[in-house]
Design an enzyme around this catalytic site. Structure first.
Site, PDB file in Angstrom:
ATOM      1  N   HIS A  51       0.812  -1.216   0.000  1.00 34.90           N
ATOM      2  CA  HIS A  51       0.000   0.000   0.000  1.00 34.90           C
ATOM      3  C   HIS A  51       0.849   1.270   0.000  1.00 34.90           C
ATOM      4  CE1 HIS A  51      -4.101  -1.677   0.404  1.00 34.90           C
ATOM      5  NE2 HIS A  51      -3.448  -2.692   0.921  1.00 34.90           N
ATOM      6  N   ASP A  70      -8.173 -12.174  -2.738  1.00 30.48           N
ATOM      7  CA  ASP A  70      -8.561 -13.250  -3.649  1.00 30.48           C
ATOM      8  C   ASP A  70      -9.019 -14.471  -2.861  1.00 30.48           C
ATOM      9  OD1 ASP A  70      -7.531 -12.421  -6.516  1.00 30.48           O
ATOM     10  OD2 ASP A  70      -5.951 -11.833  -5.130  1.00 30.48           O
ATOM     11  N   HIS A 118      -0.086 -15.246   7.937  1.00 27.39           N
ATOM     12  CA  HIS A 118       0.556 -14.106   7.278  1.00 27.39           C
ATOM     13  C   HIS A 118       1.967 -13.926   7.821  1.00 27.39           C
ATOM     14  CE1 HIS A 118      -2.278 -12.004   4.627  1.00 27.39           C
ATOM     15  NE2 HIS A 118      -3.241 -12.491   5.407  1.00 27.39           N
TER      16      HIS A 118
END
Length: 425
Positions: A17, A363, A106
Site C-alpha cells: 500500500h 482473492d 501471514h
C-alpha cells in the site's frame, strides 16, 4: 534480499500500500527495441479486479519506463520501471483490531521478529503486490528470449482444491505419462489459456468446475489453493550450472519465492516416484532436424543436440542441465491467508481470548493470477542461465582450437565448432 539473478539482475521494491512498486533491471542487452507496450500485456494479465473470482482492488497497473532506453531502444544501462498504486487503502488495515493481532498464516509476526518493525497495512513486502516488479522485468527477458532463441513460456491452472485437470490414476500417477497432457504442453499458448479467464485452465469442463469451486469458497468467506503448470519450449541444451545452481534448483528457488507458493515438482514429479525405472527412464533417439525460425533468428544460441529423448519424464533437464526437450513443472499455492471468517488467534501481547475478523480486499484463490507470475520467474531463470552459458562459450571461442587426438577430443572439437558458429552467428 530483494535481488534475483547474476547476469540478468532484477531488484524489486515497494510494499502493498505504498505510493508505487517497481524494479531496476541490470544486464539487459543493448540494441533491443523496447517500450511500455512490450511490458504492459503481462502486467494486465496479473492485475487485480479481473473478475468476481479475484480481489476487487481496482488497479490498472500501468508501467512506466524511467531509464535505460532512448528512442525505444535499450542502451545496456539499468532499466528502472515504476507502477503507481492508485487504489491503495491502508485504512482497510489500520484499525484497532487488526493492529492488535498477527494475522493467521501471514508474515506479520515473522517480519516483526526479523526487523522489529513491520508494514502496518497489507502484507508489506510479503504481499503479492511485490510481484509487479518481477513481471515487468520478465517481459524484457521474454522479449530477448523470443527474438534470440524462439523460447516460449506458457503457464496454466491445473487444479483448484480437489478439482484436477489431469487427475492422478493408477495408469498415470504422473501427468508425464498421460498422452493428453504431453500433447497439451507441446501446443498450448497464452492466447488459448486466456480464453478461459478468469480461471486460466485450458479445458472447458475442468475450468467450469474450478470456477464453481472458487465461488463456493468465496461465498463462505473462505479460500482455496491450487496448482499452476508451466512449460518452457525451445530451450537450448546445455543450460544450468552444476552442482548447486542446477536448472531445476534455480527454477525451484524462483517458484518458491513467489508469495503463497508451497511446493514445486518438475517432470514426472512426485507421481514419477511410483513407477519403476524401466518405465521412468528417457531413452535417447536421433534428434529430428529442427527448421529455422520464421523470424530468421537462430533457434538455439548453442549447438543443437544430435540426440533427443524418446520420452520426457525428466522434464527437459538431466543432471541439472537442459537437454533440449520442453521443460515442464508444477507449482503448488496455498489458500489465501486472509478470509472473511472470524478466527480465534492470539494477540501480540499473548492474549488468546479474542477473535480476528479480517478486513480488506482479497482473492479467494490466487492461482488464476499466479499464472503470469510463474511465467515471469521462469523467464528470469532461463535468461540468467542462457547468459551464463553464452559467456562461457564466447570465452572458449577465443582460445586456440583443440587438436583431435582421440575420439573424445574429436567430439569436443566438433561440438566446439558448432557452438562457436551459432554463438557468433
Amino acid at each position: 534480499m530483494s535481488t534475483f539473478g547474476e547476469y540478468f539482475k532484477v531488484t524489486t521494491y515497494g510494499e502493498s500500500h505504498c505510493r508505487s512498486v517497481g524494479c531496476i533491471v541490470d544486464g539487459v542487452p543493448p540494441g533491443m527495441e523496447l517500450t511500455e507496450a512490450d511490458i504492459q500485456p503481462q502486467m494486465t494479465r496479473r492485475r487485480p479486479g479481473q473478475s468476481a473470482l479475484t480481489t476487487p482492488r481496482n488497479e490498472q497497473d500501468l508501467v512506466e519506463i524511467q531509464s535505460g532506453t532512448e528512442f525505444g531502444v535499450t542502451l545496456g544501462t539499468p532499466i528502472a520501471m515504476v507502477v503507481r498504486n492508485k487504489d491503495q487503502r491502508p485504512k482497510d488495515y489500520g484499525n484497532s483490531t487488526m493492529d492488535l493481532y498477527p494475522r493467521p498464516s501471514h508474515a506479520d509476526w515473522t517480519y516483526l521478529e526479523k526487523y522489529g518493525v513491520k508494514a502496518s497495512s497489507g502484507g508489506g513486502r510479503s504481499s503479492a503486490r511485490e510481484t509487479i516488479g518481477r513481471v515487468a522485468a520478465s517481459a524484457i527477458a521474454e522479449k530477448y528470449l523470443t527474438l534470440s532463441h524462439g523460447i516460449e513460456i506458457v503457464a496454466f491452472v491445473t487444479s483448484v482444491g480437489g478439482v484436477h485437470m489431469f487427475p492422478p490414476s493408477a495408469t498415470h500417477p504422473s501427468p508425464s505419462t498421460n498422452p493428453e497432457f504431453l500433447s497439451l504442453i507441446e501446443s498450448v499458448t497464452r492466447e488459448k489459456v486466456d480464453e478461459f479467464v478468469p480461471v486460466r485452465c485450458p479445458d472447458q469442463k475442468a475450468s467450469d468446475r474450478m470456477a464453481e469451486e472458487i465461488a463456493a469458497f468465496r461465498d463462505r468467506d473462505d479460500s482455496i489453493g491450487g496448482t499452476v503448470t508451466c512449460v518452457i519450449r525451445n530451450v537450448p541444451s546445455g543450460l544450468g550450472e552444476p552442482c548447486f545452481d542446477k536448472m531445476e534448483a534455480m527454477l525451484a528457488h524462483a517458484m518458491l519465492s513467489i508469495p503463497a507458493s508451497k511446493g514445486f515438482e518438475i517432470g514426472s514429479g512426485f507421481g514419477g516416484c511410483e513407477v519403476p525405472g524401466s518405465i521412468h527412464n528417457d531413452p535417447f533417439v536421433l534428434a529430428p532436424e529442427v527448421p529455422p525460425l520464421e523470424t530468421g533468428a537462430t533457434r538455439n544460441g548453442l549447438s543443437r543436440p544430435k540426440l533427443a529423448t524418446k520420452t520426457n519424464n525428466s522434464g527437459g533437464i538431466q543432471g541439472g542441465i537442459t537437454n533440449g526437450a520442453p521443460i515442464y513443472f508444477r507449482v503448488g499455492f496455498k489458500p489465501p491467508a486472509t478470509i472473511g471468517q472470524a478466527q480465534q488467534t492470539a494477540m501480540y501481547d499473548g492474549d488468546e481470548s479474542g477473535k480476528l475478523e479480517a478486513k480488506g480486499r482479497h482473492d479467494p484463490c490466487v492461482v488464476p493470477r499466479a499464472v503470469p507470475i510463474v511465467e515471469a520467474m521462469a523467464a528470469l531463470v532461463v535468461i540468467d542461465a542462457l547468459m551464463a552459458q553464452q559467456s562461457r562459450q564466447v570465452s572458449r571461442s577465443l582460445l586456440p582450437p583443440l587438436k583431435a587426438t582421440t575420439p573424445a577430443v574429436k567430439a569436443m572439437v566438433d561440438g566446439e565448432e558448432q557452438g562457436v558458429k551459432c554463438v557468433l552467428k
